[in-house]
Design a protein around this motif. Structure first.
Motif, PDB file in Angstrom:
ATOM      1  N   ALA A   1       0.822  -1.208   0.000  1.00 51.33           N
ATOM      2  CA  ALA A   1       0.000   0.000   0.000  1.00 51.33           C
ATOM      3  C   ALA A   1       0.854   1.255   0.000  1.00 51.33           C
ATOM      4  O   ALA A   1       0.475   2.276  -0.580  1.00 51.33           O
ATOM      5  CB  ALA A   1      -0.925  -0.010   1.217  1.00 51.33           C
ATOM      6  N   ASP A   2       2.013   1.191   0.634  1.00 48.01           N
ATOM      7  CA  ASP A   2       2.874   2.374   0.706  1.00 48.01           C
ATOM      8  C   ASP A   2       3.668   2.621  -0.561  1.00 48.01           C
ATOM      9  O   ASP A   2       4.172   3.729  -0.758  1.00 48.01           O
ATOM     10  CB  ASP A   2       3.838   2.237   1.894  1.00 48.01           C
ATOM     11  N   VAL A   3       3.831   1.609  -1.414  1.00 45.75           N
ATOM     12  CA  VAL A   3       4.608   1.814  -2.652  1.00 45.75           C
ATOM     13  C   VAL A   3       3.777   1.594  -3.901  1.00 45.75           C
ATOM     14  O   VAL A   3       4.256   1.836  -5.009  1.00 45.75           O
ATOM     15  CB  VAL A   3       5.837   0.877  -2.703  1.00 45.75           C
ATOM     16  N   GLY A   4       2.508   1.170  -3.734  1.00 45.16           N
ATOM     17  CA  GLY A   4       1.701   0.768  -4.879  1.00 45.16           C
ATOM     18  C   GLY A   4       0.753   1.807  -5.413  1.00 45.16           C
ATOM     19  O   GLY A   4      -0.113   1.477  -6.236  1.00 45.16           O
ATOM     20  N   GLY A   5       0.857   3.063  -4.982  1.00 47.33           N
ATOM     21  CA  GLY A   5       0.015   4.116  -5.518  1.00 47.33           C
ATOM     22  C   GLY A   5      -1.463   3.869  -5.277  1.00 47.33           C
ATOM     23  O   GLY A   5      -1.866   3.295  -4.255  1.00 47.33           O
ATOM     24  N   ALA A   6      -2.288   4.298  -6.242  1.00 48.47           N
ATOM     25  CA  ALA A   6      -3.738   4.167  -6.103  1.00 48.47           C
ATOM     26  C   ALA A   6      -4.159   2.713  -5.990  1.00 48.47           C
ATOM     27  O   ALA A   6      -5.080   2.364  -5.235  1.00 48.47           O
ATOM     28  CB  ALA A   6      -4.435   4.830  -7.290  1.00 48.47           C
ATOM     29  N   ALA A   7      -3.492   1.835  -6.724  1.00 47.18           N
ATOM     30  CA  ALA A   7      -3.834   0.414  -6.662  1.00 47.18           C
ATOM     31  C   ALA A   7      -3.530  -0.159  -5.279  1.00 47.18           C
ATOM     32  O   ALA A   7      -4.293  -0.971  -4.754  1.00 47.18           O
ATOM     33  CB  ALA A   7      -3.074  -0.360  -7.733  1.00 47.18           C
ATOM     34  N   GLY A   8      -2.428   0.279  -4.689  1.00 48.96           N
ATOM     35  CA  GLY A   8      -2.090  -0.178  -3.357  1.00 48.96           C
ATOM     36  C   GLY A   8      -3.100   0.284  -2.326  1.00 48.96           C
ATOM     37  O   GLY A   8      -3.492  -0.474  -1.430  1.00 48.96           O
TER      38      GLY A   8
END
Length: 780
Positions: free
Chosen positions: A738-745
């Protein structure tokens, strides 16, 4: 050859947690040191975790990964103020607005809080009677830039006065600021039943005054009677015969270390048994702490075996430990501590927020309260033979045993309980189990250097393979360890990398004890050299031939050893070199490989072993992702691209069109049609092959699907109501993603939080890791 399929089947039967614990008591005895398993809605009783200065999250990211990364990090685009990044997750969990204060009682309601204005701090609890000139030593990790090298540090007390501190710097960040130090102080007095908060503040150049020459003559003696013959080692004698090694050196505390084999009356050295003494003298308190370790762990001494002996340890003429017929296992060690004079009756609580915000530790959910009942159960396990020398504490004796358990995670459950509660019982179990980590036959010391044996020195050493595999072509010598006959080397304990707890990292962080540093180093090297030299590429120490979960926990331990080993320690560069080789291999194979699979899943031979070598265990892959996320947060730049690539797999399992997120934590996921076929390009393909055509036609998360799977709508299955179930295994991987995956994260995390069945992490918080910063996203 990869391990057999049978060896991979842990957690086939996941134990269900016991019935809910009794409600928490509203009032706990202060003298017990148990100050955190309380009702936070009762301000008159609630103490809370120590809290002081907040870390500027953007500065940590900048120091770790550069200015561009800091600007792009979640929550930092607007220059997030200190503490917001970690506070937002907890704020949402508590139903508050992001950027509000952490979920804890008002400062006025907390007893002996740490004074404001410090970088961080500690609370010292008096667990005995009135005490004067109390010696205190602890380890402290610092975020990058918080304590410049050479900057004076003092302890600020509640009345504003400054307590002189001795700071022994051990490790530094890339910018030269202090990463880890051992801090010593002499408290003038501690009132009975009271606590003292100490803020660590930058001060003038004046430090602690010299209290005189330390006295290291403690009369510490180890006597072993083996086969009717006495063998001894005396710290006083070794101090006269050797030049001791300095670990602490200053006006408050000086610690020296000496070691030698045990000797008989004729002066002959025992070939295997040795003693190590670490004597920490406090001249201002006129007493010393004596750390005694007895070892049976020379790496290349011929004829290794177990020894059964009678042992007595004396300090200052008094017996501090005695045992008849102690069986000392091969390549193992045991430890005992004693004091000359009275031992300080104190319990020290650290600022958990700061430890976590520094990124030295994962982002555990700080809104959790660890129940008193769980702490009592933990204390009950830390009793009897398990807590004594050659016991294993609260850890599982046989690591490869099947089933989910408290040992597994970036921190084991007992250590996560300690971190989130700072409870004295959890601390005793955590540090004590790290002491007993020496009981496994995984400790190989180089007699030549006196250090844990290093792969850089012996690139062909191994516990596996034929003698020909161990020949070093440069030296022409065999580097195989001497054979340990089975009948002479029986042990009730079995070590492996796939289920290995993180024994010693947190204990070393908070104590600065050299014993814990070496435990971390022993295990990190054991994980590397336990495989065949050719498979690991000899000196490179590649971990890719381990089970995926073994790769995960080995990377965790290796990275922590590289991160926290002191700068001047001879093994510092060795650990960094081995870690660099491993990250380079993973990046070449996956992150930087245009031909790598599109799912973001580890797909080498130890991974795709299920269902006729067509499926993977996503929970093992999730262990790997969280380990890589931990390394990235520790500041290893080569872990960052690997984390971004690995984040795909937890994200696509939760968000892909044509797949259903409630099956994201299945025991297995099919990823190819046959052993010779390529990995699927999409999660939709993988999901349909995993669940079959009938389930694949049902609406995701709906009543029909729930009825077909005999679960509630939105229930992810896989023991979702337990803290050690497969969805719980997924949570840390999703948090890092979630912290590195942008909107998808962010979408993946939101969906995960919408599941209908969630566990109570309070009694077992090892997987209760949340994203660093996701405004508006529920963290629990």
């Amino acid at each position: 050859m990869p391990p057999s399929l049978q060896e991979f089947h842990i957690q086939t039967i996941m134990p269900v947690l016991s019935s809910p614990l009794a409600p928490l008591a509203l009032s706990l005895a202060l003298a017990s040191g148990v100050l955190h398993a309380q009702d936070k809605n009762n301000p008159s009783d609630f103490v809370g975790l120590p809290a002081t200065g907040k870390v500027d999250d953007s500065q940590v990211v900048k120091a770790r990964h550069g200015a561009a990364a800091a600007d792009a990090a979640p929550g930092n685009a607007s220059g997030a103020a200190s503490g917001n990044a970690s506070g937002n997750a907890s704020a949402n969990a508590a139903g508050r607005k992001p950027n509000a204060a952490p979920a804890r009682a008002p400062a006025a309601a907390r007893k002996a809080d740490i004074p404001a204005g410090g970088i961080t701090g500690v609370v010292v609890e008096n667990t005995g009677g009135e005490q004067a000139r109390v010696p205190v030593t602890f380890g402290q990790v610092f975020a990058p830039g918080d304590l410049p090298r050479g900057a004076p540090l003092a302890g600020k007390l509640a009345d504003g006065s400054l307590l002189p501190l001795q700071v022994d710097v051990k490790a530094t960040h890339a910018d030269g600021s202090v990463r880890h130090a051992v801090i010593s102080a002499l408290l003038p007095k501690l009132a009975k039943g009271r606590q003292t908060g100490i803020a660590l503040v930058k001060a003038s150049a004046k430090g602690a005054e010299d209290a005189g020459k330390p006295d290291f003559e403690t009369g510490a003696t180890v006597t072993v009677t083996l086969d009717g013959e006495r063998y001894t080692a005396s710290s006083d004698r070794l101090l006269k015969e050797q030049k001791p090694q300095l670990w602490l050196d200053g006006p408050v505390a000086t610690e020296v270390q000496v070691a030698a084999p045990l000797r008989n009356a004729r002066g002959e050295e025992h070939p295997h048994l040795a003693a190590r003494f670490a004597i920490r003298a406090y001249p201002g308190a006129k007493r010393a702490r004596v750390d005694i370790v007895v070892e049976n762990n020379w790496a290349y001494e011929p004829g290794p075996r177990n020894f059964t002996y009678d042992v007595e340890v004396e300090v200052g003429g008094e017996t501090v430990y005695r045992k008849k017929e102690l069986t000392h296992l091969h390549h193992a060690r045991w430890r005992t501590l004693a004091w000359t004079g009275a031992a300080p009756a104190i319990h020290l609580r650290h600022d958990s927020d700061y430890l976590i915000d520094s990124r030295a530790l994962p982002n555990y959910d700080r809104t959790l309260l660890v129940p008193d009942g769980a702490l009592a159960k933990l204390a009950a396990k830390w009793e009897g033979p398990r807590s004594e020398p050659m016991g294993v504490g609260v850890a599982s004796p046989a690591m490869p045993n099947t089933g989910g358990r408290n040992d597994i995670g970036l921190l084991p459950g007992w250590a996560a309980m300690y971190l989130l509660s700072m409870d004295a019982r959890a601390k005793e179990a955590t540090l004590g189990t790290a002491d007993r980590a020496g009981s496994w036959s995984a400790h190989y010391r180089d007699k030549r250097t006196g250090l844990p044996v290093s792969l850089i020195d012996y690139p062909y050493m191994t516990l596996l393979g034929s003698p020909g595999d161990t020949r070093n072509p440069k030296t022409g010598k065999q580097e195989a360890f001497p054979r340990c006959p089975r009948d002479a080397c029986k042990t009730p304990y079995k070590a492996d990398s796939a289920h290995q707890p993180a024994f010693a990292y947190l204990p070393y962080l908070v104590t600065g004890d050299y014993y814990y540093l070496e435990e971390l180093q022993f295990w990190a090297m054991w994980n590397v050299f336990s495989t065949n030299p050719g498979y690991r590429k000899n000196i490179e120490g590649l971990l890719a031939t381990h089970q995926v979960r073994g790769q995960a926990w080995s990377l965790r331990t290796l990275g922590e050893a590289a991160y926290i080993t002191p700068d001047r320690h001879p093994l510092k560069n060795d650990f960094n070199a081995i870690l660099k080789s491993n990250l380079a291999w993973y990046n070449a194979t996956y992150s930087n490989n245009p031909s790598a699979n599109g799912l973001g899943v580890i797909d080498n031979s130890p991974a795709v072993v299920y269902k006729g070598k067509t499926a993977v265990a996503p929970w093992q892959d999730d262990f790997f992702t969280q380990a890589v996320g931990h390394l990235a947060e520790l500041g290893f730049k080569d872990a960052q691209p690997l984390l971004k690539w690995k984040a795909k797999f937890p994200i696509v399992r939760m968000t892909s069109e044509g797949a259903c997120w409630v099956d994201a934590a299945n025991y297995t996921i099919t990823v190819r049609d046959s052993p010779a076929a390529p990995i699927y390009d999409s999660m939709a393909q993988a999901w349909k092959r995993t669940v079959g055509p009938e389930l694949a036609t049902l609406p995701c998360g709906g009543a029909e699907q729930a009825a077909a799977t005999k679960r509630k709508p939105g229930d992810m299955g896989g023991y979702a109501n337990t803290a050690i179930g497969f969805p719980s295994n997924l949570q840390p991987a999703l948090a890092y993603a979630a912290d590195v995956g942008g909107a998808a994260g962010k979408k993946a995390w939101e969906r995960f939080m919408s599941r209908s069945v969630k566990p109570d992490y309070g009694p077992a918080p090892q997987f209760a890791i949340v994203p660093r910063s996701l405004d508006g996203v529920d963290a629990r």
